[in-house]
Structure formats: structure tokens, C-alpha cells
Design a protein around this motif. Structure first.
Motif, PDB file in Angstrom:
ATOM      1  N   ALA A 192       0.919  -1.068  -0.099  1.00 52.53           N
ATOM      2  CA  ALA A 192      -0.003   0.032   0.053  1.00 52.53           C
ATOM      3  C   ALA A 192       0.892   1.166   0.025  1.00 52.53           C
ATOM      4  N   PHE A 193       0.293   2.218  -0.554  1.00 52.91           N
ATOM      5  CA  PHE A 193       0.933   3.612  -0.485  1.00 52.91           C
ATOM      6  C   PHE A 193       1.232   4.101   1.071  1.00 52.91           C
ATOM      7  N   PRO A 194       2.395   4.357   1.331  1.00 52.36           N
ATOM      8  CA  PRO A 194       2.595   4.840   2.917  1.00 52.36           C
ATOM      9  C   PRO A 194       1.668   6.050   3.212  1.00 52.36           C
ATOM     10  N   ARG A 195       1.431   6.085   4.700  1.00 49.83           N
ATOM     11  CA  ARG A 195       1.087   7.374   5.357  1.00 49.83           C
ATOM     12  C   ARG A 195       2.165   8.204   5.175  1.00 49.83           C
ATOM     13  N   ILE A 196       1.788   9.487   4.846  1.00 50.56           N
ATOM     14  CA  ILE A 196       2.712  10.457   4.585  1.00 50.56           C
ATOM     15  C   ILE A 196       2.564  11.512   5.789  1.00 50.56           C
ATOM     16  N   ALA A 197       3.698  11.988   6.633  1.00 52.50           N
ATOM     17  CA  ALA A 197       3.366  13.000   7.685  1.00 52.50           C
ATOM     18  C   ALA A 197       4.592  14.020   7.387  1.00 52.50           C
TER      19      ALA A 197
ATOM     20  N   GLU B  28      14.032   7.038   2.442  1.00 55.17           N
ATOM     21  CA  GLU B  28      13.257   6.767   3.273  1.00 55.17           C
ATOM     22  C   GLU B  28      12.427   5.434   2.575  1.00 55.17           C
ATOM     23  N   PHE B  29      12.039   5.626   1.363  1.00 54.75           N
ATOM     24  CA  PHE B  29      11.400   4.389   0.863  1.00 54.75           C
ATOM     25  C   PHE B  29      12.130   3.196   0.858  1.00 54.75           C
ATOM     26  N   CYS B  30      13.465   3.290   0.553  1.00 54.05           N
ATOM     27  CA  CYS B  30      14.497   2.110   0.597  1.00 54.05           C
ATOM     28  C   CYS B  30      14.674   1.407   2.247  1.00 54.05           C
ATOM     29  N   HIS B  31      14.256   2.130   3.083  1.00 55.63           N
ATOM     30  CA  HIS B  31      14.262   1.780   4.417  1.00 55.63           C
ATOM     31  C   HIS B  31      13.136   0.527   4.477  1.00 55.63           C
ATOM     32  N   PHE B  32      11.868   0.615   3.848  1.00 55.34           N
ATOM     33  CA  PHE B  32      10.930  -0.293   3.707  1.00 55.34           C
ATOM     34  C   PHE B  32      11.780  -1.877   3.559  1.00 55.34           C
ATOM     35  N   ALA B  33      12.514  -1.928   2.634  1.00 56.44           N
ATOM     36  CA  ALA B  33      13.341  -2.989   2.264  1.00 56.44           C
ATOM     37  C   ALA B  33      14.522  -3.211   2.868  1.00 56.44           C
ATOM     38  N   HIS B  34      15.054  -2.240   3.430  1.00 58.19           N
ATOM     39  CA  HIS B  34      16.400  -2.322   4.195  1.00 58.19           C
ATOM     40  C   HIS B  34      16.132  -1.384   5.378  1.00 58.19           C
ATOM     41  N   PRO B  35      15.889  -1.941   6.568  1.00 58.77           N
ATOM     42  CA  PRO B  35      15.623  -1.044   7.675  1.00 58.77           C
ATOM     43  C   PRO B  35      16.750  -0.635   8.545  1.00 58.77           C
ATOM     44  N   ASP B  36      18.078  -0.782   7.617  1.00 55.11           N
ATOM     45  CA  ASP B  36      19.491  -0.301   8.357  1.00 55.11           C
ATOM     46  C   ASP B  36      20.152   0.249   7.342  1.00 55.11           C
ATOM     47  N   HIS B  37      21.513   0.880   7.613  1.00 54.28           N
ATOM     48  CA  HIS B  37      22.084   1.440   6.522  1.00 54.28           C
ATOM     49  C   HIS B  37      23.178   0.481   5.903  1.00 54.28           C
TER      50      HIS B  37
ATOM     51  N   GLY C 200      14.161  12.661   7.417  1.00 53.48           N
ATOM     52  CA  GLY C 200      12.951  12.260   7.435  1.00 53.48           C
ATOM     53  C   GLY C 200      13.017  10.971   8.300  1.00 53.48           C
ATOM     54  N   SER C 201      12.009  10.226   8.227  1.00 59.05           N
ATOM     55  CA  SER C 201      11.981   8.792   9.014  1.00 59.05           C
ATOM     56  C   SER C 201      11.145   7.969   8.440  1.00 59.05           C
ATOM     57  N   CYS C 202      11.193   6.745   8.585  1.00 61.43           N
ATOM     58  CA  CYS C 202      10.433   5.519   8.056  1.00 61.43           C
ATOM     59  C   CYS C 202      10.204   4.707   9.347  1.00 61.43           C
ATOM     60  N   SER C 203       8.670   4.409   9.528  1.00 65.37           N
ATOM     61  CA  SER C 203       8.369   3.522  10.392  1.00 65.37           C
ATOM     62  C   SER C 203       7.622   2.251   9.774  1.00 65.37           C
ATOM     63  N   LEU C 204       8.280   1.143   9.867  1.00 67.46           N
ATOM     64  CA  LEU C 204       7.925   0.021   9.299  1.00 67.46           C
ATOM     65  C   LEU C 204       6.731  -0.606   9.989  1.00 67.46           C
ATOM     66  N   LYS C 205       6.504  -0.343  11.372  1.00 70.92           N
ATOM     67  CA  LYS C 205       5.422  -0.732  12.047  1.00 70.92           C
ATOM     68  C   LYS C 205       4.161   0.000  11.578  1.00 70.92           C
ATOM     69  N   THR C 206       4.113   1.071  11.266  1.00 75.10           N
ATOM     70  CA  THR C 206       2.911   1.949  10.947  1.00 75.10           C
ATOM     71  C   THR C 206       2.866   2.350   9.597  1.00 75.10           C
ATOM     72  N   GLY C 207       3.873   1.858   8.575  1.00 73.45           N
ATOM     73  CA  GLY C 207       4.121   2.095   7.361  1.00 73.45           C
ATOM     74  C   GLY C 207       3.948   3.695   7.016  1.00 73.45           C
TER      75      GLY C 207
END
Length: 186
Positions: A110-115, A154-163, A124-131
């Protein structure tokens, strides 16, 4: 369980807060608001910490001046920021443009929630838990290539939550010039 003890002290005209904790060195910092904080091991006598702070009084004065300048700059920059609703619309549109490349890695596809938030230490930040992808409102006045870099990052963090190297390879696959774009944020 270790406990920390805090006391207010003064040395060479510098008022500071001394926190006792398990540290190897005496640490001294000037916070964004200009307040001074020191931390030291409980074994270090207060007089030694006072002498250390006194020896760094010149550095404290210049660090306070830099903090005040940053505060003035931040206030001026904040005045130029778009309203939150406008910033949210801008970042949502940018995310929609990049979403097709990342749909498979987004939670549930799904398209992520944007804040948009008033963040001062992150772009920026990416929350895998809330998308959720959250962006600093300040990003809206950065150059477009920098904005795109943060969105892709930030989009890349959905697939790779680290650096990890895999994360940076994913960023580079979308933006081969990401290093130059990242420099625009500094």
C-alpha cells in the motif's frame, strides 16, 4: 541499577549542570539553548570538574555564540517554511511519483501514510510498524534533488531497515548521483 546524580555548579563564570554517571572522561557540551552540561564519573572530585570547565571557558563562550547564531538562523528559516498542509501536499506528491518503484517493498504493497513534522535533527524517517514516511517541514525549501534523495532514502528503508551496503545499493539503483544530492542537505 545505576543512578545518576545531577547538581548545578559554577566555575570561572560558567554555570553548568554536572551529571554523575559511568563515563571514562569528563564530557562538556553546550546545548542548543546555550545551557552547559558536564558529565563525569562519581570518582572524579567536583573541584577537578570545575577546573576542567574553567579551562574551557573560552570554548564555552564561542559554542554559546554558535548556538545563538543557529537559533537565529533556524527562526528565520522557520518563518520561510510553507504551512504544514502545503508541505504535506508537496511531500505526498513527491512520494506518489516515486511510489511505483517501491510498491513491492511497502508494507502490504500500500501507499505509505505521509506525515510532515517540525523535525530539526532529521530530514525524514520511516516507520515499518505503521507504514509511515515522515519528513521535516524544512525539507520543503531544500532543492528538489535533495528532496528526491530523502524520499528515495526513506522508501528504501521499507526493504532495508538499516544502512547496510544493500540499503545504499538500493538507493544508488534509483539515484546514481545520491551522494551529490545528499551534499545539498549539509
Amino acid at each position: 541499577m545505576s543512578t545518576t546524580k545531577t547538581e548545578h555548579r559554577r566555575a570561572a563564570g560558567v554555570e553548568y549542570t554536572l551529571t554523575r554517571r559511568r563515563v571514562r572522561n569528563i564530557n562538556l557540551r553546550v546545548r542548543a539553548d546555550g545551557s552547559v552540561a558536564a558529565s563525569a564519573s562519581p570518582r572524579v572530585p567536583a573541584a577537578v570538574v570545575d577546573a576542567f570547565v574553567a579551562s574551557r571557558a573560552g570554548w564555552v563562550a564561542s559554542a554559546r555564540a554558535r548556538a545563538a547564531e543557529h537559533a537565529r538562523w533556524d527562526a528565520a528559516a522557520d518563518a520561510a517554511l510553507p504551512p504544514k498542509a502545503e508541505a504535506l501536499a508537496q511531500m505526498t506528491a513527491l512520494c506518489r511519483a516515486y511510489y511505483p518503484r517501491f510498491a513491492a517493498s511497502c508494507p502490504g504493497g500500500a501507499f505509505p501514510r505521509i506525515a510532515v513534522r517540525d523535525m530539526h535533527t532529521r530530514w525524514g524517517s520511516c516507520s515499518l510498524k505503521t507504514g509511515t514516511l515522515a519528513f521535516s517541514r524544512r525539507l520543503c525549501v531544500a532543492p528538489l534533488p535533495a528532496q528526491e534523495y530523502v524520499v528515495v532514502h526513506e522508501f528504501c528503508h521499507f526493504a532495508h531497515p538499516d544502512h547496510s551496503p544493500a540499503f545504499w545499493a538500493a538507493v544508488e539503483a534509483v539515484l546514481p548521483d545520491y551522494r551529490q544530492r545528499r551534499r545539498l542537505l549539509r
